[in-house]
Scaffold this motif. Structure first.
Motif, short mmCIF file in Angstrom:
data_model
loop_
_atom_site.label_atom_id
_atom_site.label_comp_id
_atom_site.label_asym_id
_atom_site.label_seq_id
_atom_site.Cartn_x
_atom_site.Cartn_y
_atom_site.Cartn_z
N GLU A 61 0.81 -1.12 -0.01
CA GLU A 61 -0.07 0.07 -0.02
C GLU A 61 0.83 1.23 -0.10
N SER A 62 2.15 1.17 0.18
CA SER A 62 2.91 2.38 0.56
C SER A 62 3.27 2.86 -1.05
N SER A 63 3.34 4.13 -1.17
CA SER A 63 3.71 4.89 -2.33
C SER A 63 5.10 4.93 -2.65
N HIS A 64 6.08 4.76 -1.68
CA HIS A 64 7.49 4.68 -1.68
C HIS A 64 7.96 3.31 -1.74
N ILE A 65 8.83 2.65 -2.71
CA ILE A 65 9.37 1.45 -2.63
C ILE A 65 10.76 1.19 -2.82
N ALA A 66 11.24 0.40 -2.11
CA ALA A 66 12.98 -0.06 -2.53
C ALA A 66 12.82 -1.33 -3.07
N VAL A 67 13.53 -1.49 -3.86
CA VAL A 67 13.88 -2.74 -4.59
C VAL A 67 15.19 -3.38 -4.12
N PHE A 68 15.40 -4.51 -3.66
CA PHE A 68 16.70 -5.20 -3.26
C PHE A 68 16.73 -6.31 -3.92
N ALA A 69 18.08 -6.74 -3.97
CA ALA A 69 18.58 -8.15 -4.75
C ALA A 69 19.32 -8.86 -3.77
N LEU A 70 19.42 -9.99 -3.66
CA LEU A 70 20.43 -10.83 -2.83
C LEU A 70 20.82 -11.85 -3.48
N GLY A 71 22.10 -12.20 -3.49
CA GLY A 71 22.97 -13.31 -4.24
C GLY A 71 23.98 -13.90 -3.27
N VAL A 72 24.27 -15.28 -3.88
CA VAL A 72 25.20 -16.14 -3.13
C VAL A 72 26.43 -15.87 -3.87
N ASP A 73 27.49 -15.82 -2.97
CA ASP A 73 28.89 -15.80 -3.56
C ASP A 73 29.08 -16.96 -4.45
N GLN A 123 8.79 4.11 4.56
CA GLN A 123 8.00 5.29 4.95
C GLN A 123 8.46 6.58 4.30
N SER A 124 9.73 6.71 3.81
CA SER A 124 9.75 8.15 3.07
C SER A 124 11.13 8.32 2.24
N VAL A 125 11.15 9.09 1.35
CA VAL A 125 12.27 9.06 0.30
C VAL A 125 13.67 9.61 1.04
N ASP A 126 13.65 10.40 1.89
CA ASP A 126 14.54 11.18 2.52
C ASP A 126 15.45 10.17 3.18
N ASP A 127 15.16 9.17 4.03
CA ASP A 127 15.93 8.17 4.64
C ASP A 127 15.76 6.58 4.15
N GLY A 128 15.10 6.74 3.02
CA GLY A 128 14.51 5.41 2.48
C GLY A 128 15.72 4.43 2.04
#
Length: 566
Positions: free
Chosen positions: A317-329, A376-381
């Motif tokens: 429902e949030s309007s601010h979204i971070a996309v992350f990626a994880l990988g194995v060495d 929650q916010s872009v500033d410290d997202g």
């Protein structure tokens, strides 16, 4: 467009494909007789072909050749399928009939499977329909033989009522999947098993040493055994393997007061078939739910027209979204181990997310785990995302080195594709970094490193034969056993600070100055020119062959107890 407030959602089409049917049922119930030309073709339904009835076959349906008994029936069935646009036929019968079916099907460009021995047409039809009716594979209103679909506890209670005995249903590793009521009337070992949801190790070892599991899984009949436990009154055990075709799914165990008789054996045989259907339903449900979330996440991260809808289906429902990626060495694992670890990690992460951040979601897409995190916010997202992904990495990286990458924060669903690419690029930097202690990379902080990796890719892709002063110096090192490239790389990394570079190379400052003059003469390098220094640094970063092995060779020449030289 910005993400709107969450509202009522339309029903999501299952988009069932032949590949998904084979993933869930193929290894258990189906064997291919022809090549599978298009595993991604849509499956729209399942229908039983009746050679004595002019029935309608839906386009894209899987056809069950239940009534096919000769070559005439087979040809009629395949002609009807071809006219309707159905391309998958499942049959069962004598070898010559199956050979005819596969031969004729090849002429029509169709795919033919056989239903394995021991599996029923009803079982197959129900399972395919369950995949079609609900993309998550779960339907609380559906029953199997009068019991709620996939409810193994209801199955255990039904068996317990028929046998008047406490029942457990276990997997191949002796883990308890379900149990009936009335376990208090059993014995100590059974109660211990129920409490731990696992058969105690001492009992499984005794069963293994006695050859009981070999006997159990090699027989289609129930088998019985009495455990010899010192000082403990243990009831007889009757068990039967739960099969689906040739695959062992688990077993049913009954704690009996008396010896097993023929009636009890008959009940166990019948109920094992029902239990198999429920266990397959559970497995299909788990797999479909996992793939549904993966499909929704992939749709969202594509950033197209369906991104907004997919995000809402995922409950974000949030309007601010971070996309992350994880990988194995990859340097620490084989390709197979990497795939196994990646699936283990994504499963563990989703359990964690469900408990602490239910709006977040993660799935394995290709060889990378991607996730989306409402913030929650872009500033410290970015900092919020870094802390969160750092926690995931610590939790996931207990057995192998795991790194994370974070893309830019987005407020528009159309930007999710670029955010995914940013997360992937940041992850690559994290995995490539020499600093093995760094676990999470944020793209905005490692953007230049990412550009350098892109340059390295371009050089490799074009197979450029790099040359120039630094490469002349590299060739001189190879011919003369010197380490002038390492000297240059260290001095440049120290921004020309001779004292600091000399300390890192374990040489006197004057010695370093001499070597710098010497390498400048050999390579024709003007170290006073800023552009020349920049070009040298760039080449040293994008061509790993220039610095590969220098430190190791220096250490070898120095010998034990002596510092390496450059």
């Amino acid at each position: 467009m910005p993400l709107p407030p969450r509202g009522p959602l339309p029903r999501l089409s299952s988009q069932l494909t032949l590949e998904r049917v084979l993933d869930d049922l193929g290894s258990t119930l189906l064997n291919p007789l022809t090549a599978i030309d298009d595993p991604h073709q849509a499956v729209t339904g399942v229908v039983a072909f009746d050679p004595h009835d002019d029935q309608v076959i839906p386009a894209g349906a899987i056809v069950l050749g239940i009534g096919l008994s000769d070559a005439i029936d087979v040809r009629r069935c395949l002609r009807s399928m071809s006219a309707a646009g159905a391309n998958v036929l499942i049959g069962r019968g004598p070898r010559d009939l199956m050979e005819t079916m596969s031969h004729v099907a090849r002429g029509y460009g169709m795919t033919v499977f056989t239903l394995v021995a021991g599996a029923s047409w009803t079982q197959l039809s129900n399972l395919i329909n369950s995949l079609l009716v609900d993309p998550r594979g779960v339907d609380d209103t559906e029953t199997i033989d009068g019991l709620p679909g996939g409810d193994l506890f209801a199955v255990a209670n039904a068996i317990g009522s028929l046998l008047d005995a406490p029942i457990t249903i276990e997997d191949r590793n002796s883990r308890v999947l379900a149990f009936s009521s009335g376990q208090d009337t059993a014995d100590g070992p059974r109660i211990e098993t129920i409490l731990d949801r696992q058969v105690p190790v001492e009992y499984t070892r005794r069963l293994q040493s006695a050859g009981f599991f070999t006997k159990l899984y090699s027989s289609i009949e129930p088998v019985s055994i009495r455990l010899d436990v010192d000082g403990v009154d243990v009831k007889n055990r009757a068990a039967i393997a739960v099969r689906a075709g040739g695959e062992i799914l688990g077993s049913i165990w009954a704690a009996l007061s008396d010896e097993m008789d023929e009636e009890l054996a008959r009940v166990l045989r019948d109920m094992a078939k029902i239990a198999a259907l429920h266990m397959l339903r559970l497995r299909a449900s788990d797999g479909l739910d996992r793939r549904l979330r993966a499909d929704l996440l992939a749709t969202a991260l594509d950033g197209g027209d369906g991104a907004e809808y997919a995000i809402r289906r995922l409950g974000i429902e949030s309007s601010h979204i971070a996309v992350f990626a994880l990988g194995v060495d990859q340097e620490e694992t084989s390709q197979l181990d990497e795939a196994i670890e990646a699936q283990r990690i994504v499963d563990a992460i989703n359990v964690y997310l469900a408990a602490v951040r239910p709006q977040a979601s993660a799935a394995r897409l290709g060889d990378t785990i991607f996730g989306i995190l409402p913030i929650q916010s872009v500033d410290d997202g970015e900092e919020q995302a870094r802390r969160f992904v750092g926690d995931l990495v610590v939790r996931a990286g207990t057995r192998v080195r795991v790194c994370g990458g974070i893309g830019p924060i987005v407020t528009d669903s159309r930007d999710l594709l670029s955010a995914r690419e940013g997360a992937r690029r940041a992850l690559r930097v994290g995995l490539d970094r020499r600093d093995r202690g760094t676990s999470v990379a944020v793209l905005s902080q490692v953007y230049v490193d990412s550009l350098l990796l892109d340059l390295r890719d371009q050089v490799s892709l074009r197979r450029d034969q790099l040359s120039g002063p630094v490469h002349r110096l590299h060739d001189y090192d190879l011919d003369n056993g010197t380490d002038f490239v390492l000297t240059l790389d260290t001095w440049l990394a120290c921004m020309g600070d001779v004292s600091r570079a000399a300390n890192l190379l374990h040489v006197h400052a004057n010695t370093l100055r001499y070597r710098l003059r010497r390498l400048a003469e050999i390579a024709d390098l003007d170290l006073e020119d800023a552009d020349v220094r920049f070009a040298a640094q760039l080449l040293l970063r994008i061509d790993p062959q220039l610095t590969a092995g220098h430190a190791e060779r220096s250490a070898e020449r120095a010998g034990p107890g002596r510092p390496p030289t450059a």
